[in-house]
Design a protein around this motif. Structure first.
Motif, PDB file in Angstrom:
ATOM      1  N   GLU A 119      -6.031  28.537  62.749  1.00 47.20           N
ATOM      2  CA  GLU A 119      -4.856  28.245  63.570  1.00 47.20           C
ATOM      3  C   GLU A 119      -3.683  29.158  63.230  1.00 47.20           C
ATOM      4  N   LYS A 120      -3.520  29.480  61.936  1.00 49.95           N
ATOM      5  CA  LYS A 120      -2.409  30.343  61.526  1.00 49.95           C
ATOM      6  C   LYS A 120      -2.626  31.775  62.004  1.00 49.95           C
ATOM      7  N   THR A 121      -3.871  32.231  61.958  1.00 54.76           N
ATOM      8  CA  THR A 121      -4.162  33.582  62.439  1.00 54.76           C
ATOM      9  C   THR A 121      -3.917  33.675  63.935  1.00 54.76           C
ATOM     10  N   ILE A 122      -4.384  32.698  64.679  1.00 48.30           N
ATOM     11  CA  ILE A 122      -4.218  32.717  66.135  1.00 48.30           C
ATOM     12  C   ILE A 122      -2.745  32.627  66.510  1.00 48.30           C
ATOM     13  N   GLN A 123      -1.993  31.845  65.780  1.00 49.88           N
ATOM     14  CA  GLN A 123      -0.566  31.700  66.098  1.00 49.88           C
ATOM     15  C   GLN A 123       0.165  33.036  66.038  1.00 49.88           C
ATOM     16  N   VAL A 124      -0.133  33.867  65.021  1.00 53.55           N
ATOM     17  CA  VAL A 124       0.545  35.163  64.941  1.00 53.55           C
ATOM     18  C   VAL A 124       0.020  36.114  66.017  1.00 53.55           C
ATOM     19  N   MET A 125      -1.244  35.965  66.387  1.00 51.30           N
ATOM     20  CA  MET A 125      -1.782  36.778  67.474  1.00 51.30           C
ATOM     21  C   MET A 125      -1.105  36.424  68.802  1.00 51.30           C
ATOM     22  N   ARG A 130      -0.179  41.029  61.377  1.00 52.86           N
ATOM     23  CA  ARG A 130       0.956  41.746  61.966  1.00 52.86           C
ATOM     24  C   ARG A 130       1.047  43.173  61.408  1.00 52.86           C
ATOM     25  N   GLN A 131       0.883  43.304  60.108  1.00 49.55           N
ATOM     26  CA  GLN A 131       0.945  44.619  59.472  1.00 49.55           C
ATOM     27  C   GLN A 131      -0.145  45.541  60.034  1.00 49.55           C
ATOM     28  N   ALA A 132      -1.356  45.002  60.168  1.00 53.25           N
ATOM     29  CA  ALA A 132      -2.486  45.803  60.640  1.00 53.25           C
ATOM     30  C   ALA A 132      -2.300  46.243  62.088  1.00 53.25           C
ATOM     31  N   VAL A 133      -1.813  45.342  62.928  1.00 52.91           N
ATOM     32  CA  VAL A 133      -1.613  45.690  64.335  1.00 52.91           C
ATOM     33  C   VAL A 133      -0.554  46.780  64.486  1.00 52.91           C
ATOM     34  N   LYS A 172       2.181  43.381  72.556  1.00 48.48           N
ATOM     35  CA  LYS A 172       1.419  44.317  71.738  1.00 48.48           C
ATOM     36  C   LYS A 172      -0.095  44.153  71.868  1.00 48.48           C
ATOM     37  N   ILE A 173      -0.522  42.988  72.304  1.00 48.69           N
ATOM     38  CA  ILE A 173      -1.928  42.754  72.633  1.00 48.69           C
ATOM     39  C   ILE A 173      -1.958  41.935  73.917  1.00 48.69           C
ATOM     40  N   HIS A 174      -3.030  42.094  74.679  1.00 53.42           N
ATOM     41  CA  HIS A 174      -3.128  41.363  75.942  1.00 53.42           C
ATOM     42  C   HIS A 174      -4.127  40.211  75.900  1.00 53.42           C
ATOM     43  N   HIS A 175      -5.172  40.344  75.078  1.00 54.96           N
ATOM     44  CA  HIS A 175      -6.194  39.302  74.987  1.00 54.96           C
ATOM     45  C   HIS A 175      -6.584  39.107  73.533  1.00 54.96           C
ATOM     46  N   LEU A 176      -7.032  37.900  73.196  1.00 59.32           N
ATOM     47  CA  LEU A 176      -7.395  37.544  71.828  1.00 59.32           C
ATOM     48  C   LEU A 176      -8.905  37.394  71.696  1.00 59.32           C
ATOM     49  N   GLY A 177      -9.428  37.818  70.543  1.00 59.36           N
ATOM     50  CA  GLY A 177     -10.849  37.693  70.281  1.00 59.36           C
ATOM     51  C   GLY A 177     -11.133  37.405  68.823  1.00 59.36           C
ATOM     52  N   LEU A 205      -7.525  42.293  70.937  1.00 58.85           N
ATOM     53  CA  LEU A 205      -7.523  42.350  69.476  1.00 58.85           C
ATOM     54  C   LEU A 205      -8.456  41.285  68.936  1.00 58.85           C
ATOM     55  N   TYR A 206      -9.410  41.722  68.114  1.00 60.06           N
ATOM     56  CA  TYR A 206     -10.327  40.797  67.448  1.00 60.06           C
ATOM     57  C   TYR A 206      -9.914  40.580  65.993  1.00 60.06           C
ATOM     58  N   VAL A 207     -10.144  39.382  65.491  1.00 64.38           N
ATOM     59  CA  VAL A 207     -10.177  39.154  64.047  1.00 64.38           C
ATOM     60  C   VAL A 207     -11.567  39.601  63.602  1.00 64.38           C
ATOM     61  N   HIS A 208     -11.654  40.699  62.882  1.00 66.62           N
ATOM     62  CA  HIS A 208     -12.942  41.324  62.570  1.00 66.62           C
ATOM     63  C   HIS A 208     -13.828  40.413  61.732  1.00 66.62           C
ATOM     64  N   HIS A 209     -13.291  39.915  60.643  1.00 69.46           N
ATOM     65  CA  HIS A 209     -13.946  38.898  59.817  1.00 69.46           C
ATOM     66  C   HIS A 209     -12.863  37.932  59.363  1.00 69.46           C
TER      67      HIS A 209
END
Length: 345
Positions: free
Chosen positions: A140-146, A110-113, A154-159, A128-132
């Protein structure tokens, strides 16, 4: 005589995704990494030219130097053009001096976005991609906040990027994943490995694969002739196994074979390598990077190059001769084909 405008071929990004160019523009090099960045005036003019050529799929990341700030300047000067560009960025890597820290936690996401959107001067990014992936946060926790960020507009698609097949499947169970970014080129075919089952899994789930470094960080262009071509300040390739003194000379001989195939076909080595990546399926996209308009035109020309099955196989066979790994797997923080710990019940 004016130069012909390259034909832009589009495909859907993943299952039911937007139509975007199969060849995007990787912007990492625009802010350094392969040498020091050019003045803003030159870089902004390059973005102008890219737009004029019809290249409307731009890929950046929060750790690409000042790239998001530069894009912010361009979008501010061209407000009517934003809606025509598919823009992806990434989070998860923090550069700390000469080292990196990977953080895919919900809090950092959230902070980075928020910081990326501020630098870009935009209300949202398209992807928005999770870079690494760090090695402590369940995916699951990362995807949930995305998903929360998506619901907020704030983002339209997840990667995802550099993840394992298992992590990709777990992420997809939480929310549809549009694309996964992995290195893929004739020298780097690990995603095809039957042990990793990565490409197989992405296709089963309807997730597009976006090939980063489709030109092997410039090696497959044929423009590198010796170690002296990598002596610019800030060129990270000097730290990669395929470019070290032991391997580079051998790899240049391998590239010469690629160049011979290209010469016979009447295309450049760059176009041949990119055409090979695109020939692997309509669900494969590529984001070669460049800072030169004539190189971008050359890259885009690859979308008009068709390969026979024999040519595809010949390139694949030559690719097997490469020396050295694509990246050091012992770099602290790097999580290649990264797994994440299970979500606690």
């Amino acid at each position: 005589m004016s130069q012909a405008v390259p034909k832009i071929v589009t495909r859907a990004l993943g299952k039911n995704g937007p139509q975007i160019p199969r060849l995007g523009l990787g912007l990492m090099g625009l802010s350094g990494h392969y040498g020091l960045p050019a003045p803003d005036e030159e870089r902004l003019a390059f973005l102008d030219k890219a737009y004029e050529m019809g290249e409307r799929y731009w890929d950046t990341a929060d750790m690409y130097g000042d790239c998001e700030d530069l894009l912010g300047k361009w979008f501010a000067a061209n407000p009517g053009k934003r809606e025509n560009i598919f823009l992806s960025t990434k989070f998860g890597i923090q550069v700390q001096g000469r080292s990196i820290k990977v953080d895919s936690s919900p809090e950092y996401c959230r902070q980075a976005v928020e910081k990326s959107l501020k630098r870009l001067g935009l209300p949202f990014v398209d992807l928005l991609y999770v870079h690494h992936l760090d090695k402590v946060t369940p995916i699951e926790k990362t995807i949930q906040v995305m998903v929360e960020l998506k619901n907020e507009g704030k983002i339209h698609h997840l990667g995802l990027s550099e993840c394992s097949a298992d992590t990709l499947r777990r992420a997809s169970a939480i929310h549809p994943i549009a694309a996964v970014q992995m290195e893929y080129n004739p020298f780097s075919v690990e995603i095809e490995s039957p042990e990793r089952r990565f490409l197989e899994t992405a296709r089963e789930l309807g997730i597009a694969v976006v090939a980063y470094s489709p030109l092997g960080r410039g090696l497959l262009t044929g423009s590198i002739s010796s170690k002296e071509d990598l002596t610019k300040a800030g060129d990270i390739r000097t730290m990669l196994p395929r470019f070290n003194d032991e391997n580079l000379e051998k790899n240049l001989a391998v590239v010469a074979k690629i160049s011979e195939i290209a010469k016979t076909k009447g295309v450049t080595p760059t176009q041949l390598a990119l055409a090979w990546v695109l020939a692997q399926g309509d669900d494969i996209f590529a984001i070669p990077g460049t800072t030169k308009a004539h190189r971008l035109s050359e890259n885009l020309g690859a979308m008009s190059v068709s390969l026979t099955a024999e040519e595809e196989q010949a390139i694949r066979n030559v690719g097997k001769e490469v020396f050295g790994a694509r990246i050091h797997d012992k770099v602290p923080g790097v999580n290649i084909f990264g797994d994440t710990p299970p979500l606690e019940a």
